[in-house]
Design a protein around this motif. Structure first.
Motif, PDB file in Angstrom:
ATOM      1  N   ARG A   1      49.579  36.261  31.147  1.00  0.00           N
ATOM      2  CA  ARG A   1      48.503  35.297  31.408  1.00  0.00           C
ATOM      3  C   ARG A   1      47.244  36.009  31.896  1.00  0.00           C
ATOM      4  O   ARG A   1      46.132  35.645  31.497  1.00  0.00           O
ATOM      5  N   ILE A   2      47.414  37.002  32.757  1.00  0.00           N
ATOM      6  CA  ILE A   2      46.258  37.780  33.208  1.00  0.00           C
ATOM      7  C   ILE A   2      45.612  38.467  32.006  1.00  0.00           C
ATOM      8  O   ILE A   2      44.389  38.464  31.857  1.00  0.00           O
ATOM      9  N   ASP A   3      46.438  39.053  31.143  1.00  0.00           N
ATOM     10  CA  ASP A   3      45.923  39.730  29.946  1.00  0.00           C
ATOM     11  C   ASP A   3      45.146  38.776  29.048  1.00  0.00           C
ATOM     12  O   ASP A   3      44.225  39.189  28.350  1.00  0.00           O
ATOM     13  N   ALA A   4      45.512  37.496  29.062  1.00  0.00           N
ATOM     14  CA  ALA A   4      44.853  36.510  28.202  1.00  0.00           C
ATOM     15  C   ALA A   4      43.463  36.115  28.703  1.00  0.00           C
ATOM     16  O   ALA A   4      42.681  35.524  27.958  1.00  0.00           O
ATOM     17  N   LEU A   5      43.154  36.434  29.943  1.00  0.00           N
ATOM     18  CA  LEU A   5      41.822  36.127  30.473  1.00  0.00           C
ATOM     19  C   LEU A   5      40.770  36.977  29.771  1.00  0.00           C
ATOM     20  O   LEU A   5      40.994  38.155  29.492  1.00  0.00           O
ATOM     21  N   ASN A   6      39.627  36.374  29.507  1.00  0.00           N
ATOM     22  CA  ASN A   6      38.502  37.124  28.953  1.00  0.00           C
ATOM     23  C   ASN A   6      37.208  36.472  29.424  1.00  0.00           C
ATOM     24  O   ASN A   6      37.232  35.426  30.074  1.00  0.00           O
ATOM     25  N   GLU A   7      36.100  37.086  29.094  1.00  0.00           N
ATOM     26  CA  GLU A   7      34.791  36.586  29.539  1.00  0.00           C
ATOM     27  C   GLU A   7      34.517  35.162  29.070  1.00  0.00           C
ATOM     28  O   GLU A   7      33.688  34.464  29.662  1.00  0.00           O
ATOM     29  N   ASN A   8      35.206  34.727  28.023  1.00  0.00           N
ATOM     30  CA  ASN A   8      34.994  33.383  27.491  1.00  0.00           C
ATOM     31  C   ASN A   8      36.000  32.367  28.007  1.00  0.00           C
ATOM     32  O   ASN A   8      36.000  31.224  27.553  1.00  0.00           O
ATOM     33  N   SER A   9      36.856  32.766  28.943  1.00  0.00           N
ATOM     34  CA  SER A   9      37.816  31.831  29.524  1.00  0.00           C
ATOM     35  C   SER A   9      37.052  30.731  30.251  1.00  0.00           C
ATOM     36  O   SER A   9      36.259  31.016  31.153  1.00  0.00           O
ATOM     37  N   ASP A  10      37.275  29.501  29.832  1.00  0.00           N
ATOM     38  CA  ASP A  10      36.535  28.373  30.389  1.00  0.00           C
ATOM     39  C   ASP A  10      37.132  27.891  31.699  1.00  0.00           C
ATOM     40  O   ASP A  10      38.334  27.623  31.789  1.00  0.00           O
ATOM     41  N   ARG A  11      36.293  27.746  32.682  1.00  0.00           N
ATOM     42  CA  ARG A  11      36.675  27.205  33.984  1.00  0.00           C
ATOM     43  C   ARG A  11      36.936  25.711  33.806  1.00  0.00           C
ATOM     44  O   ARG A  11      36.113  24.977  33.252  1.00  0.00           O
ATOM     45  N   GLN A  12      38.084  25.248  34.292  1.00  0.00           N
ATOM     46  CA  GLN A  12      38.445  23.830  34.217  1.00  0.00           C
ATOM     47  C   GLN A  12      37.952  23.055  35.441  1.00  0.00           C
ATOM     48  O   GLN A  12      37.794  21.851  35.382  1.00  0.00           O
ATOM     49  N   TRP A  13      37.755  23.757  36.545  1.00  0.00           N
ATOM     50  CA  TRP A  13      37.236  23.177  37.781  1.00  0.00           C
ATOM     51  C   TRP A  13      36.726  24.321  38.662  1.00  0.00           C
ATOM     52  O   TRP A  13      36.962  25.476  38.372  1.00  0.00           O
TER      53      TRP A  13
ATOM     54  N   ASN B   1      32.804  42.179  37.642  1.00  0.00           N
ATOM     55  CA  ASN B   1      33.034  42.653  36.290  1.00  0.00           C
ATOM     56  C   ASN B   1      34.513  42.468  35.951  1.00  0.00           C
ATOM     57  O   ASN B   1      35.371  43.113  36.568  1.00  0.00           O
ATOM     58  N   LEU B   2      34.806  41.613  34.989  1.00  0.00           N
ATOM     59  CA  LEU B   2      36.192  41.309  34.642  1.00  0.00           C
ATOM     60  C   LEU B   2      36.951  42.555  34.189  1.00  0.00           C
ATOM     61  O   LEU B   2      38.118  42.737  34.543  1.00  0.00           O
ATOM     62  N   SER B   3      36.287  43.428  33.460  1.00  0.00           N
ATOM     63  CA  SER B   3      36.981  44.630  32.967  1.00  0.00           C
ATOM     64  C   SER B   3      37.335  45.589  34.103  1.00  0.00           C
ATOM     65  O   SER B   3      38.222  46.426  33.945  1.00  0.00           O
TER      66      SER B   3
ATOM     67  N   LYS C   1      42.849  45.869  38.333  1.00  0.00           N
ATOM     68  CA  LYS C   1      43.203  45.894  39.754  1.00  0.00           C
ATOM     69  C   LYS C   1      44.220  44.800  40.074  1.00  0.00           C
ATOM     70  O   LYS C   1      45.191  45.035  40.803  1.00  0.00           O
ATOM     71  N   LEU C   2      43.977  43.591  39.544  1.00  0.00           N
ATOM     72  CA  LEU C   2      44.908  42.491  39.799  1.00  0.00           C
ATOM     73  C   LEU C   2      46.265  42.780  39.170  1.00  0.00           C
ATOM     74  O   LEU C   2      47.300  42.561  39.799  1.00  0.00           O
ATOM     75  N   ARG C   3      46.284  43.276  37.943  1.00  0.00           N
ATOM     76  CA  ARG C   3      47.550  43.616  37.283  1.00  0.00           C
ATOM     77  C   ARG C   3      48.343  44.618  38.130  1.00  0.00           C
ATOM     78  O   ARG C   3      49.551  44.481  38.304  1.00  0.00           O
ATOM     79  N   GLU C   4      47.650  45.634  38.638  1.00  0.00           N
ATOM     80  CA  GLU C   4      48.316  46.656  39.445  1.00  0.00           C
ATOM     81  C   GLU C   4      48.883  46.060  40.732  1.00  0.00           C
ATOM     82  O   GLU C   4      50.004  46.387  41.141  1.00  0.00           O
ATOM     83  N   LEU C   5      48.134  45.166  41.373  1.00  0.00           N
ATOM     84  CA  LEU C   5      48.611  44.536  42.604  1.00  0.00           C
ATOM     85  C   LEU C   5      49.806  43.624  42.339  1.00  0.00           C
ATOM     86  O   LEU C   5      50.746  43.584  43.139  1.00  0.00           O
TER      87      LEU C   5
END
Length: 146
Positions: free
Chosen positions: A16-28, A91-93, A98-102
């Motif tokens: 799911r983290i890998d699926a995030l990208n700059e175009n991921s739409d915020r739902q709230w 910066n998402l990249s 960092k999040l994946r590693e944690l």
């Protein structure tokens, strides 16, 4: 309830983290996807570093602790602690690895027996730590549609 200490859940969270990208739409909410990924690093740092020696906040322990590891989803638009949010763009990249590693570092704590108290919620069991981390991260990944 799922726990990040479960291998299948851990693997799913990384996907799911890998699926995030700059175009991921915020739902709230107000955070950008990069700000959210930055924000989600802090609960893992608290757990992994395991340095807190306090008892938590009595009000929080009495009224909110059980919500952290129950099956009931968090409400949308809950306020974020001021020290856990940023107005700076991130910066998402940079933040995503960092999040994946944690998440991986936390998953590797699956055999840890000794946990110091959480700074807000006080003493938590190993099982509660795993569920709480899953629930918070699931909430924010759902916030961005993954």
């Amino acid at each position: 309830m799922k726990s990040i200490f479960e291998e299948a859940t851990y693997t799913q969270i990384l996907a799911r983290i890998d699926a995030l990208n700059e175009n991921s739409d915020r739902q709230w909410g107000k955070m950008t996807v990069a700000q959210m990924v930055w924000h989600c690093q802090f609960p893992f740092l608290i757990a992994i570093k395991n340095k807190n020696k306090g008892n938590g906040n009595l009000f929080v322990r009495l009224f909110f602790k059980k919500q952290m590891y129950s099956d009931t989803p968090f409400r949308k638009n809950l306020p974020t602690a001021p020290n856990l949010k940023t107005k700076e763009e991130k910066n998402l990249s940079v933040e995503k690895p960092k999040l994946r590693e944690l998440v991986t570092d936390f998953y590797n704590c699956k055999t840890r027996k000794d946990w110091n108290p959480h700074p807000l919620f006080g003493k938590l069991t190993h099982d509660q730590w795993g569920k709480m981390q899953y629930k918070h991260l699931d909430h924010h990944l759902t916030q961005f549609g993954v």
